[in-house]
Scaffold this active site. Sequence first.
Site, mmCIF file in Angstrom:
data_model
loop_
_atom_site.group_PDB
_atom_site.id
_atom_site.type_symbol
_atom_site.label_atom_id
_atom_site.label_comp_id
_atom_site.label_asym_id
_atom_site.label_seq_id
_atom_site.Cartn_x
_atom_site.Cartn_y
_atom_site.Cartn_z
ATOM 1 N N GLU A 186 0.533 -1.036 10.626
ATOM 2 C CA GLU A 186 1.600 0.044 9.790
ATOM 3 C C GLU A 186 0.675 1.684 9.968
ATOM 4 O O GLU A 186 1.380 2.694 10.616
ATOM 5 C CB GLU A 186 2.400 -0.053 8.837
ATOM 6 C CG GLU A 186 2.251 1.228 8.477
ATOM 7 C CD GLU A 186 3.363 1.569 6.880
ATOM 8 O OE1 GLU A 186 3.926 2.596 6.650
ATOM 9 O OE2 GLU A 186 3.825 0.158 6.439
ATOM 10 N N ARG A 205 -1.907 1.548 12.660
ATOM 11 C CA ARG A 205 -1.711 2.354 14.625
ATOM 12 C C ARG A 205 -0.125 2.849 14.400
ATOM 13 O O ARG A 205 0.111 3.980 15.417
ATOM 14 C CB ARG A 205 -1.461 0.647 15.352
ATOM 15 C CG ARG A 205 -3.428 0.179 14.695
ATOM 16 C CD ARG A 205 -3.009 -1.245 16.014
ATOM 17 N NE ARG A 205 -3.025 -1.546 14.652
ATOM 18 C CZ ARG A 205 -2.889 -3.562 14.835
ATOM 19 N NH1 ARG A 205 -2.345 -3.711 15.726
ATOM 20 N NH2 ARG A 205 -2.659 -4.174 14.313
ATOM 21 N N ARG A 226 0.938 -1.159 0.205
ATOM 22 C CA ARG A 226 -0.069 0.051 0.031
ATOM 23 C C ARG A 226 1.036 1.362 0.005
ATOM 24 O O ARG A 226 1.773 1.556 1.170
ATOM 25 C CB ARG A 226 -0.803 -0.199 0.870
ATOM 26 C CG ARG A 226 -1.664 1.432 0.668
ATOM 27 C CD ARG A 226 -3.085 0.960 2.608
ATOM 28 N NE ARG A 226 -2.481 0.820 3.502
ATOM 29 C CZ ARG A 226 -2.877 0.504 4.932
ATOM 30 N NH1 ARG A 226 -4.189 0.837 4.252
ATOM 31 N NH2 ARG A 226 -2.433 0.648 5.778
#
Length: 276
Positions: free
Chosen positions: A71, A73, A32
């Site tokens: 990631e 968080r 992502r």
Amino acid sequence: MDALLPALSINDDDKVVEIPLPQLRPNPYQPRKHFNDETIQELASSIKEHGVIQPIIVRSVLKGFEIIAGERRFRASQACGLATIPAVVKKFTDQQVMEIALIENVQREDLNALEVAIAYQALIDQFSLTQEVLSTKVGKSRSHIANFLRLLQLPEEVKEYVSRGTLSMGHAKAIVGLKDKKLIKALADTAIKEQWSVRELEEEVKKLEEKDDSKKNKLKPKRKDPYIDQIEENLREVYRTTVKIKHNNNKGKIELLYFSNEDLNRLLELLQGKTS
């Protein structure tokens, strides 16, 4: 796939530790590329009030830790100024890290179509996987993998449309098979401007392909009738010159080629002899 995702679950035996945020770094294999700032801020507000409820999963690397799962968080904790974050340290190979990152994001539908395609290709290239093996690992069909990989053949500008979500996966699939890159770009631009549905774009592509086939058929030389070929061959043997028969709808003409006056007289004598 079944052996990978359970490894992300936290068991009673797993030790949760507080890791300083500066010691953490994002997963380099994270497929992502775009994180929504608004949703990160919303998560940061929740963390500020309730704390990080679910520990992140990390692995130990040189000079710190690498995030395997969590990631968002991590980014939200940075945004609200936390010094540490709860984490569970586990052991994973590079290939497992790539596969987990891809599977986790795909299952949550966090990735756009182009990010999925790039991640699939990276796994294939880095670990010499076949599409069949990859399909088993990520729990998707072979055709699903192939359809996504085809997106990488699109022109760069059209890839960007898919990446931003301006052009859907369905629209991209409709035009990716075309050979003319300029035509792909033109159709993509028109589809976006006119807000074509996938069906409308497919119909336009079909019309263009039928038009192209029609042009090719016109350019193709017509196959000669084997019967006519045989007659030409027989006449060439009789008159010892080039013979061409041109016909259409049962009408036509026979041409005998000559190359000098003597050759013409020879043919005339033969013809007169054949008709007398």
